[in-house]
Design an enzyme around this catalytic site. Sequence first.
Site, PDB file in Angstrom:
ATOM      1  N   LYS A 269     -10.864  -2.360  -3.286  1.00  0.00           N
ATOM      2  CA  LYS A 269     -11.702  -1.160  -3.424  1.00  0.00           C
ATOM      3  C   LYS A 269     -10.895  -0.006  -3.981  1.00  0.00           C
ATOM      4  O   LYS A 269     -11.413   0.866  -4.656  1.00  0.00           O
ATOM      5  CB  LYS A 269     -12.206  -0.697  -2.051  1.00  0.00           C
ATOM      6  CG  LYS A 269     -13.053  -1.661  -1.314  1.00  0.00           C
ATOM      7  CD  LYS A 269     -13.511  -1.002  -0.010  1.00  0.00           C
ATOM      8  CE  LYS A 269     -13.632  -2.003   1.096  1.00  0.00           C
ATOM      9  NZ  LYS A 269     -12.470  -2.039   1.989  1.00  0.00           N
TER      10      LYS A 269
ATOM     11  N   LYS B 262      -4.770  -8.610  -6.066  1.00  0.00           N
ATOM     12  CA  LYS B 262      -6.070  -8.914  -5.453  1.00  0.00           C
ATOM     13  C   LYS B 262      -7.125  -7.869  -5.831  1.00  0.00           C
ATOM     14  O   LYS B 262      -6.787  -6.706  -6.082  1.00  0.00           O
ATOM     15  CB  LYS B 262      -5.950  -9.076  -3.940  1.00  0.00           C
ATOM     16  CG  LYS B 262      -5.872  -7.810  -3.164  1.00  0.00           C
ATOM     17  CD  LYS B 262      -6.161  -8.052  -1.676  1.00  0.00           C
ATOM     18  CE  LYS B 262      -6.271  -6.704  -0.990  1.00  0.00           C
ATOM     19  NZ  LYS B 262      -7.121  -6.648   0.150  1.00  0.00           N
TER      20      LYS B 262
ATOM     21  N   LYS C 216       0.816  -1.217   0.000  1.00  0.00           N
ATOM     22  CA  LYS C 216       0.000   0.000   0.000  1.00  0.00           C
ATOM     23  C   LYS C 216       0.849   1.266   0.000  1.00  0.00           C
ATOM     24  O   LYS C 216       0.440   2.281  -0.553  1.00  0.00           O
ATOM     25  CB  LYS C 216      -0.958   0.002   1.203  1.00  0.00           C
ATOM     26  CG  LYS C 216      -2.069  -1.021   1.032  1.00  0.00           C
ATOM     27  CD  LYS C 216      -3.265  -0.752   1.914  1.00  0.00           C
ATOM     28  CE  LYS C 216      -4.402  -1.666   1.503  1.00  0.00           C
ATOM     29  NZ  LYS C 216      -5.550  -1.606   2.364  1.00  0.00           N
TER      30      LYS C 216
END
Length: 333
Positions: free
Chosen positions: A201, A198, A114
């Site tokens: 959102k 993956k 991230k």
Amino acid sequence: MKKKIFSGVQPTGNLHLGNYLGAIKNFVKLNNDDQNNCVFCVVDLHAITVSQDPKKLRNNIRETVATFIASGIDPKKSIIFNQSQVSAHSEAAWILSCIARMGWLNRMTQFKEKAGKDKEKASIGLYSYPVLMAADILLYDSTHVPVGDDQKQHLELCRDIAQKFNNDFGVKDFFKVPEPLIQKEFSRIMSLKDGSKKMSKSDLSDLSRINLTDEKDEIINKIKKAKTDPMPMPSNIEELEKRFEAKNLIGIYASLSGQPLEKTVKEFAGKNFSEFKENLSQVIVDKIIPISVEIKKLLNEKDYLDNILLDGCKKANNIASNKIKKIHEIVGF
Ligand code: AQP
């Protein structure tokens, strides 16, 4: 002894098929079993670890509750609340951050993914996110934590923190060491555009995921455009290992239709992807559209959703404030 189930979902935008198949579907099953006491948390403190729009966050919190209810979680049976309203979570996170070791956190792959290349610019909250997650779980003496495969490493860290706290202060079994509940198959749903990433959102491309609020036409269009390879459908399970996109789509079909992967592979072996995709769209539409319709209906009932959170917060606060008092005594405050 009833099992104590805890899990959280970030209100960071549209929940998707990955969240549903990896986590929420399992929440519903656990909610329906009278042997369990379930707590499902909208983890809004986690949602501010990346930059966010306050107005959207407020709506996303309600939408996450609406998704829980529309998917089948019963607020009379399970506690549903949002993390920011129970202050023990932030407090426990600080105390546990004094137990967790830098070396442990440095190994967390989700932070690396991230934060991307520019780690120096990531927030400290994003780095210490797994410690807050440990606080969430441990405050409720949770015995079992249903999560998708991507959260496995964070859960292992939570177990390490619980054991170190118990050892450091000589309080055997004070924190229960929770067991992960990760489904054996289909516990990681991948992006429709890249079978090695993956479904998420925060992916910039909406075509990469099926949102739980998508309309029928959007679902059909996204599946039509989903990445595949030029070969016909695989004829055995071994072939799937090298064909990520095919594996993901077949896995979604098998999971939604509740049939083994092997049977699904056999059913479509050697056929064209276009024929398979028509069938896949149909099973997704059959499952997701009723949820999507219900979410939209519930979003017009703001008071109902707010009352669920209010009631859940009271119940969660009773449990968590009791635990944090004991933590204070143990650490010497
Ligand atoms: N692709 C996935 N496959 C299976 N399970 C998944 N989960 C998330 N993505 C997948 C599971 O859903 C639960 C809630 O996840 P979350 O919203 O708290 O955070 P996340 O894992 O970071 O999900 P996203 O969609 O990738 O959100 P953003 O983009 O905001 O970071 C968890 O149990 C998770 O394992």
